[in-house]
Design a protein around this motif. Structure first.
Motif, mmCIF file in Angstrom:
data_model
loop_
_atom_site.group_PDB
_atom_site.id
_atom_site.type_symbol
_atom_site.label_atom_id
_atom_site.label_comp_id
_atom_site.label_asym_id
_atom_site.label_seq_id
_atom_site.Cartn_x
_atom_site.Cartn_y
_atom_site.Cartn_z
ATOM 1 N N LYS A 49 0.832 -1.203 0.000
ATOM 2 C CA LYS A 49 0.000 0.000 0.000
ATOM 3 C C LYS A 49 0.865 1.251 0.000
ATOM 4 O O LYS A 49 2.045 1.212 0.320
ATOM 5 C CB LYS A 49 -0.889 0.017 1.253
ATOM 6 N N ALA A 50 0.217 2.370 -0.312
ATOM 7 C CA ALA A 50 0.940 3.654 -0.360
ATOM 8 C C ALA A 50 1.567 3.965 1.000
ATOM 9 O O ALA A 50 1.142 3.447 2.020
ATOM 10 C CB ALA A 50 -0.024 4.759 -0.741
ATOM 11 N N GLU A 51 2.575 4.784 0.970
ATOM 12 C CA GLU A 51 3.262 5.216 2.189
ATOM 13 C C GLU A 51 2.259 5.720 3.231
ATOM 14 O O GLU A 51 1.339 6.464 2.909
ATOM 15 C CB GLU A 51 4.195 6.384 1.847
ATOM 16 N N GLY A 52 2.440 5.325 4.465
ATOM 17 C CA GLY A 52 1.566 5.797 5.528
ATOM 18 C C GLY A 52 1.872 7.247 5.882
ATOM 19 O O GLY A 52 2.883 7.800 5.481
ATOM 20 N N GLU A 53 0.939 7.842 6.626
ATOM 21 C CA GLU A 53 1.116 9.252 7.000
ATOM 22 C C GLU A 53 1.813 9.354 8.356
ATOM 23 O O GLU A 53 1.616 8.520 9.222
ATOM 24 C CB GLU A 53 -0.237 9.942 7.113
ATOM 25 N N ILE A 54 2.587 10.421 8.507
ATOM 26 C CA ILE A 54 3.195 10.718 9.804
ATOM 27 C C ILE A 54 2.631 12.043 10.272
ATOM 28 O O ILE A 54 2.825 13.076 9.638
ATOM 29 C CB ILE A 54 4.726 10.804 9.692
ATOM 30 N N LYS A 55 1.869 11.980 11.384
ATOM 31 C CA LYS A 55 1.206 13.197 11.854
ATOM 32 C C LYS A 55 1.584 13.466 13.298
ATOM 33 O O LYS A 55 1.931 12.550 14.044
ATOM 34 C CB LYS A 55 -0.315 13.025 11.748
ATOM 35 N N ILE A 56 1.479 14.728 13.668
ATOM 36 C CA ILE A 56 1.731 15.106 15.052
ATOM 37 C C ILE A 56 0.504 15.848 15.586
ATOM 38 O O ILE A 56 -0.149 16.592 14.848
ATOM 39 C CB ILE A 56 3.011 15.970 15.164
ATOM 40 N N LEU A 57 0.155 15.559 16.839
ATOM 41 C CA LEU A 57 -0.999 16.209 17.454
ATOM 42 C C LEU A 57 -0.572 17.541 18.026
ATOM 43 O O LEU A 57 0.395 17.618 18.775
ATOM 44 C CB LEU A 57 -1.538 15.331 18.578
ATOM 45 N N GLU A 59 -1.947 21.016 20.110
ATOM 46 C CA GLU A 59 -3.054 21.505 20.937
ATOM 47 C C GLU A 59 -3.023 23.014 20.984
ATOM 48 O O GLU A 59 -1.975 23.614 21.181
ATOM 49 C CB GLU A 59 -2.922 20.963 22.355
ATOM 50 N N THR A 64 -7.580 20.042 19.445
ATOM 51 C CA THR A 64 -6.417 19.266 19.020
ATOM 52 C C THR A 64 -6.533 19.075 17.535
ATOM 53 O O THR A 64 -7.601 18.762 17.014
ATOM 54 C CB THR A 64 -6.376 17.881 19.687
ATOM 55 N N GLU A 66 -4.363 17.527 13.927
ATOM 56 C CA GLU A 66 -3.250 16.703 13.463
ATOM 57 C C GLU A 66 -2.570 17.405 12.304
ATOM 58 O O GLU A 66 -3.234 17.848 11.371
ATOM 59 C CB GLU A 66 -3.758 15.337 13.002
ATOM 60 N N PHE A 69 3.913 15.689 10.105
ATOM 61 C CA PHE A 69 5.156 15.871 10.841
ATOM 62 C C PHE A 69 6.327 15.688 9.901
ATOM 63 O O PHE A 69 6.388 14.718 9.143
ATOM 64 C CB PHE A 69 5.235 14.839 11.965
ATOM 65 N N MET A 71 10.551 15.634 9.784
ATOM 66 C CA MET A 71 11.728 15.594 10.644
ATOM 67 C C MET A 71 12.720 16.634 10.175
ATOM 68 O O MET A 71 13.124 16.625 9.018
ATOM 69 C CB MET A 71 12.382 14.221 10.543
ATOM 70 N N GLU A 72 13.109 17.537 11.120
ATOM 71 C CA GLU A 72 14.172 18.478 10.778
ATOM 72 C C GLU A 72 15.494 17.745 10.996
ATOM 73 O O GLU A 72 15.700 17.100 12.014
ATOM 74 C CB GLU A 72 14.110 19.778 11.612
ATOM 75 N N PRO B 163 6.727 0.655 5.107
ATOM 76 C CA PRO B 163 6.278 1.983 4.662
ATOM 77 C C PRO B 163 4.780 2.252 4.810
ATOM 78 O O PRO B 163 4.409 3.390 5.078
ATOM 79 C CB PRO B 163 6.708 2.034 3.199
ATOM 80 N N PRO B 164 3.871 1.266 4.623
ATOM 81 C CA PRO B 164 2.450 1.625 4.685
ATOM 82 C C PRO B 164 1.972 2.043 6.083
ATOM 83 O O PRO B 164 0.863 2.547 6.219
ATOM 84 C CB PRO B 164 1.733 0.329 4.271
ATOM 85 N N CYS B 165 2.768 1.830 7.118
ATOM 86 C CA CYS B 165 2.312 2.098 8.484
ATOM 87 C C CYS B 165 2.124 3.604 8.729
ATOM 88 O O CYS B 165 2.956 4.423 8.343
ATOM 89 C CB CYS B 165 3.335 1.542 9.474
ATOM 90 N N ASN B 166 0.990 3.948 9.367
ATOM 91 C CA ASN B 166 0.750 5.345 9.748
ATOM 92 C C ASN B 166 1.278 5.588 11.157
ATOM 93 O O ASN B 166 1.235 4.695 12.001
ATOM 94 C CB ASN B 166 -0.744 5.651 9.727
ATOM 95 N N ILE B 167 1.748 6.818 11.380
ATOM 96 C CA ILE B 167 2.287 7.154 12.700
ATOM 97 C C ILE B 167 1.627 8.430 13.191
ATOM 98 O O ILE B 167 1.491 9.402 12.440
ATOM 99 C CB ILE B 167 3.824 7.356 12.621
ATOM 100 N N ILE B 169 2.044 11.101 16.312
ATOM 101 C CA ILE B 169 2.922 11.468 17.432
ATOM 102 C C ILE B 169 2.146 12.328 18.421
ATOM 103 O O ILE B 169 1.486 13.312 18.043
ATOM 104 C CB ILE B 169 4.140 12.276 16.919
#
Lengths: 73, 409
Positions: A49-57, A59, A64, A66, A69, A71-72, B163-167, B169
């Protein structure tokens, strides 16, 4: 197909065992083979599957949200 | 020449620079007891450090005191590390504290052991309570600092392995007095969502004081109540915290937590393709076997087909015919040979041959051959047939006996 990867792999392994055991007729074998190919494709879809998302919560007063995210370095 | 008088502020500033350039004073640890402790609303802390013979003023700014993981209080014995400088407005020197250790780390260990025993007896570490870590989580919640090395390591490894995993934070402090509270809030929030399959909480390596947030009793109890499986990853291989004991799985480092959290997609693909090859090879083998059986049946069918029997009979007939011809020809040839032989014999007997040599054939008047003297009497007419004609004669004398030898033929 709703099976999880593990369920699909388990069924695929069961099919391989049954096919290997020589107990089934040609028609049954073909049916099992077809099912095996479906399971294989399903598993392959699940892990390609397509690349998953990386999110940060984040507030801010009561809210809240999302945000993506990054990475610097 | 007199020196120019200095202003007060110039003196204070000069002394300040002197102190700051001093090797000992610019990086110093001072042991003493806290007195006159004030936690100002600005977040800064002001207190005195004293022993039996003296005291020194001390200040710890908000940014530094947030990292302490225990509560400062009157009379507490501490070791404060920082530098000594001058507060120019008051002309006072004081200790600017960057870090505080409770005097004797032994106290921390004791607190740790006490809490560990207590929670263990309550059954919080029990193996039956450990939840299964999902094989392939779709979304992982991570409770840690958003700026540390831990989150970078976790993201990098999860993205590489699967790669497909969502994260998602949930950023928190990971050290200092407020850290446990924030971490608990993060865990409870992620646990309340229904799209989080797995939680990772932890931080990178640090001193025992820095890791102490993960030895908090409330945090331990919060972790034990989670419905979502959780992996703890605090510090390095050798660091064990209470959170590690309560979590469903302890990872030695944040990187290791990421490795344990998701499967390796390259490995899965290889395994999957092997299974697919196996599937194809089994079915091909089967089809080949059926085909072979079919060919065998076809061969047998041909074998018993009337067409084939007809062919066989034809060959049989052909054989008979050939045999017959052979026998007939053989017989014919034998007869031919016989006839030829008879012909030879016959030719030997042919009177014409004797006649040619001078013999004559004697016949009587009735045309019968005269073979003996008994067939004729004196005076009979007989004919002698020679090669080219007939002589008519008369019998004048009959002489008995075999006289043929007297003729010299």
């Amino acid at each position: 197909m709703n099976l999880t990867y593990e369920e699909a792999i388990l069924e695929l392994e069961k099919i391989l065992d049954e096919l290997e055991s020589d107990d089934c007729t040609l028609k049954e074998s073909i049916e099992k083979f077809k099912r095996g190919v479906i399971l294989y494709n399903h598993c392959k879809d699940l892990i390609s599957k397509a690349e998953g998302e990386i999110k940060i919560l984040l507030e801010d007063e009561e809210n809240t949200k999302e945000e993506t995210f990054s990475m610097e370095v | 020449m007199d020196l120019r008088p200095l202003k007060v502020s110039e003196v204070n500033n000069y002394i300040k620079r002197l102190l700051l350039s001093d090797m000992v004073l610019s990086n110093i640890s001072v042991e003493g007891e806290i007195s006159n402790f004030k936690h100002h609303y600005s977040g800064h802390m002001y207190f005195n450090l004293k022993d039996e013979k003296g005291k020194i003023k001390a200040v710890m700014f908000k940014g530094d005191n947030e990292k302490i993981n225990f509560k400062l209080d009157e009379g507490m014995k501490i070791v404060a590390t920082g530098y000594i400088s001058v507060y120019e407005r008051e002309g006072e020197y004081q200790l600017y504290v960057k870090d505080i250790r409770s005097s004797g780390i032994g106290e921390l260990y004791r607190a740790f052991e006490e809490l560990k025993n207590k929670l263990e007896q309550e059954g919080l570490f029990s193996q039956d309570k450990k939840k299964q870590i999902p094989f392939m989580p779709r979304k992982i919640g991570v409770v840690t600092s958003s700026t540390g090395a831990a989150i970078r390591d976790i993201i990098t490894i999860i993205k590489r392995r699967f790669p497909p995993c969502n994260i998602l934070i949930y950023p928190t402090l990971v050290q200092g007095i407020n850290a446990p509270e924030e971490i608990c809030r993060g865990l409870e929030y992620l646990d309340s969502r229904d799209d989080i399959d797995l939680i990772i909480t932890g931080r990178g390596g640090g001193s025992i004081e820095e890791l102490f947030a993960f030895n908090d009793e409330k945090l331990a109890r919060t972790i034990s109540k989670l419905k979502t499986p959780i992996i703890s990853a605090v510090g390095h291989e050798t660091d064990f915290t209470i959170a590690d004991f309560v979590a469903d799985l302890r990872a030695p480092t944040p990187s290791a937590a990421a490795e344990l959290a998701v499967p390796d997609v390259m490995y899965l693909l290889k395994e999957l393709d092997n299974k697919y090859d196996e599937l194809k090879s089994i079915i091909n083998k089967k089809i080949k076997a059926y085909k072979l059986e079919l060919e065998n049946l076809d061969t047998k069918l041909n074998l018993y087909s009337p067409l084939n029997q007809l062919k066989d009979k034809k060959i049989e007939i052909d054989n008979f015919l050939r045999d017959l011809t052979y026998v007939m020809e053989k017989k014919l040839n034998e007869k031919k040979a016989e006839i030829l032989e008879l012909k030879g014999k016959l030719e030997l007997l042919n009177p014409n041959i004797a006649i040619d040599k001078g013999y004559g054939i004697i016949i009587d008047n009735r045309g019968k051959l005269v073979k003996s003297i008994d067939s004729v009497k004196l005076g009979d007419e007989i004919g002698i047939i020679l090669r080219d004609g007939k002589v008519l004669s008369r019998v004048e004398n009959i002489d008995e006996g075999e006289k043929i030898d007297e003729f010299n033929l």
